[in-house]
Design an enzyme around this catalytic site. Structure first.
Site, mmCIF file in Angstrom:
data_model
loop_
_atom_site.group_PDB
_atom_site.id
_atom_site.type_symbol
_atom_site.label_atom_id
_atom_site.label_comp_id
_atom_site.label_asym_id
_atom_site.label_seq_id
_atom_site.Cartn_x
_atom_site.Cartn_y
_atom_site.Cartn_z
ATOM 1 N N HIS A 72 0.833 -1.213 0.000
ATOM 2 C CA HIS A 72 0.000 0.000 0.000
ATOM 3 C C HIS A 72 0.867 1.262 0.000
ATOM 4 C CE1 HIS A 72 -3.651 -2.364 0.992
ATOM 5 N NE2 HIS A 72 -2.806 -3.082 1.729
ATOM 6 N N SER B 151 16.018 18.560 -16.585
ATOM 7 C CA SER B 151 15.162 19.745 -16.562
ATOM 8 C C SER B 151 15.798 20.854 -17.376
ATOM 9 C CB SER B 151 14.947 20.218 -15.124
ATOM 10 O OG SER B 151 14.252 21.448 -15.095
ATOM 11 N N LYS C 275 19.209 18.419 -12.032
ATOM 12 C CA LYS C 275 18.123 17.443 -11.889
ATOM 13 C C LYS C 275 18.292 16.322 -12.913
ATOM 14 C CE LYS C 275 13.107 17.336 -11.153
ATOM 15 N NZ LYS C 275 12.766 16.134 -11.917
ATOM 16 N N GLU D 76 10.496 5.629 -17.530
ATOM 17 C CA GLU D 76 9.385 6.415 -18.055
ATOM 18 C C GLU D 76 9.084 6.038 -19.503
ATOM 19 O OE1 GLU D 76 9.959 10.421 -15.290
ATOM 20 O OE2 GLU D 76 10.614 10.440 -17.378
#
Length: 463
Positions: A185, A315, A321, A328
């Site tokens: 969970h 980014s 970053k 992805e």
């Protein structure tokens, strides 16, 4: 200034058609180009290869059956081989959104091969009478779907999945000593070894391979020989079985002639099944990709179990970053494959009486799924799984401070007492071991043994 296109006039049963002067195709292909300016998506290379192989083997079989002169057969075979090898892909301009039987693409192949064969033979070779001898679009296109699907799956999908499976196993062996927080969970749960987590993924991929291989046994039977509706009119009784045998020899794959042409022409059940197995694999790979993203999250405020390879700036505005770009991309592939399966499912329902009338879109989506899954699995293996680093100290520290470790004490102190210890440990920001030493009669030695995170991870695999 643009050079003005030159044209020639071709004639078919409906009249004159203007065709580009240098095109190898003829009137029926041009009609399809004019009729279906829809997506710009053409049949993939694997399908054109399969279609050409069908034409080459059919010409050889027609010669052997005494239906076609030897020299003409040889010319057609040579021309079809050039098409199969990709030398004339620019001559296949027909959109996949076309007539549902794929007749336009079958005629496209017939016309291109006929033109090439005529040049080799030195006399006319007819697209219908010769290249299409013993065939119709209604059995050629379903046959090409099966042949191309098997080819793509065997050459791309399964090798890619095997690369991912073996990479997961190798990586699991290298991190078998790393204990981390288990999560259910998205909440803290009992400890788990990183190797066990990766091993679970590897089994998912292995089971996906098994599912795909099992479906290929239903892809092996070919429709060729059924001609227009399954009765075999205009085909020699031995034509279908001999072509299947020839295609098997040409590809090294176990093709056989369909035992029931009516089923093979009117349905695409085997393609729907294989697409469904691709979807299942996509679901597995989506889970793996998303787990990698979560485990890599941070590096300060996320889970930080692992660090994926830094592949590119993440980014355009935030310097330094770095994003989990490979998982992805893989997740997007999986979404595409799941969507493709929905299309194939709907198309599979479109078998009206003796013919399915969404064959081109079945071919496109099935082959795209096969290609994307194999490529994505390879990329995930090479650029994410193989190169990630486990943050061992952080993972073990989190596991040792996890209040859920108290679960191991349940058999000794009971659930209610265990819950009280866990709540106090969490509230005071202390380790379970420290609180349990104060609130239970267990010795330090017992607590050390019972609350060892590594010892809690010994089970989980059948011996």
């Amino acid at each position: 200034m643009a050079v003005e296109q030159e044209y020639r006039i071709e004639v078919d049963s409906m009249g004159d058609v203007r065709v580009p002067a240098t095109a190898l195709y003829k009137a029926q292909t041009q009609r399809a180009v004019d009729n279906f300016p829809i997506s710009g998506i053409r049949f993939p290379r694997t399908f054109i290869r399969a279609l050409a192989l069908v034409k080459a083997v059919a010409a050889a079989v027609n010669r052997d059956l005494g239906e076609m002169p030897g020299r003409m057969s040889e010319a057609i075979q040579a021309a079809a081989s050039e098409v199969a090898d990709g030398l004339h892909d620019d001559q296949f301009p027909v959109d996949i959104f076309q007539t549902g039987s794929g007749t336009s693409t079958n005629m496209n192949a017939n016309e291109v091969i006929a033109t090439l064969a005529s040049g080799k033979l030195g006399s006319p070779v007819h697209p219908n009478d010769h290249v299409n001898m013993g065939q119709s679009s209604n059995d050629v296109i379903p046959t090409a779907i099966h042949v191309s699907a098997y080819l793509e799956t065997a050459s791309t999908t399964l090798p890619g999945l095997e690369q991912l499976r073996s990479t997961l196993i190798a990586k699991a062996e290298s991190v078998d000593h790393v204990v981390k927080m288990g999560r259910t969970h998205l909440m803290d749960a009992l400890p788990i070894r990183l190797s066990q987590e990766l091993g679970g993924w590897a089994v998912q991929i292995a089971q996906g391979q098994q599912r795909v291989r099992a479906s290929l046994s239903r892809i092996s039977p070919l429709a060729l020989g059924g001609t227009a509706i399954g009765t075999g009119v205009n085909a020699h009784p031995e034509f279908g079985p001999r072509v299947a045998k020839g295609l098997s020899a040409a590809t090294g794959l176990p093709f056989i002639s369909s035992r029931n042409y009516f089923a093979s022409l009117s349905s695409q059940d085997a393609a729907v099944e294989l697409s469904g197995q691709f979807k299942t694999v996509a679901v597995s790979m989506m889970k793996i990709a998303n787990d990698l993203r979560w485990m890599n999250s941070g590096p300060i405020a996320g889970l930080g179990d692992i660090a994926l390879p830094s592949l590119q700036p993440g980014s355009s505005i935030m310097p330094g970053k770095v994003n989990p770009v490979i998982p992805e991309a893989v997740a997007m592939v999986c979404a595409q494959v799941i969507g493709n399966d929905a299309t194939v499912t709907v198309a599979g329902q479109s078998g009206n009486f003796q013919l399915n009338v969404m064959l081109p879109v079945v071919a496109h989506n099935l082959l795209e799924s096969a290609r994307l899954l194999g490529a994505a699995a390879s990329v995930l293996a090479d650029q994410a799984v193989a190169g990630f680093e486990a943050n061992e100290d952080r993972a073990r520290d989190l596991a040792e401070r996890n209040p859920i470790l108290v679960t191991a004490l349940n058999p000794v102190i009971g659930y209610e007492k265990g819950a009280a210890v866990a709540k106090r440990a969490y509230a005071e920001g202390r380790r379970v071991k420290e609180v349990a030493a104060e609130d239970t009669d267990l010795s330090a030695e017992d607590l050390e043994r019972l609350l060892d995170p590594l010892a809690m991870t010994e089970g989980g695999i059948a011996k």
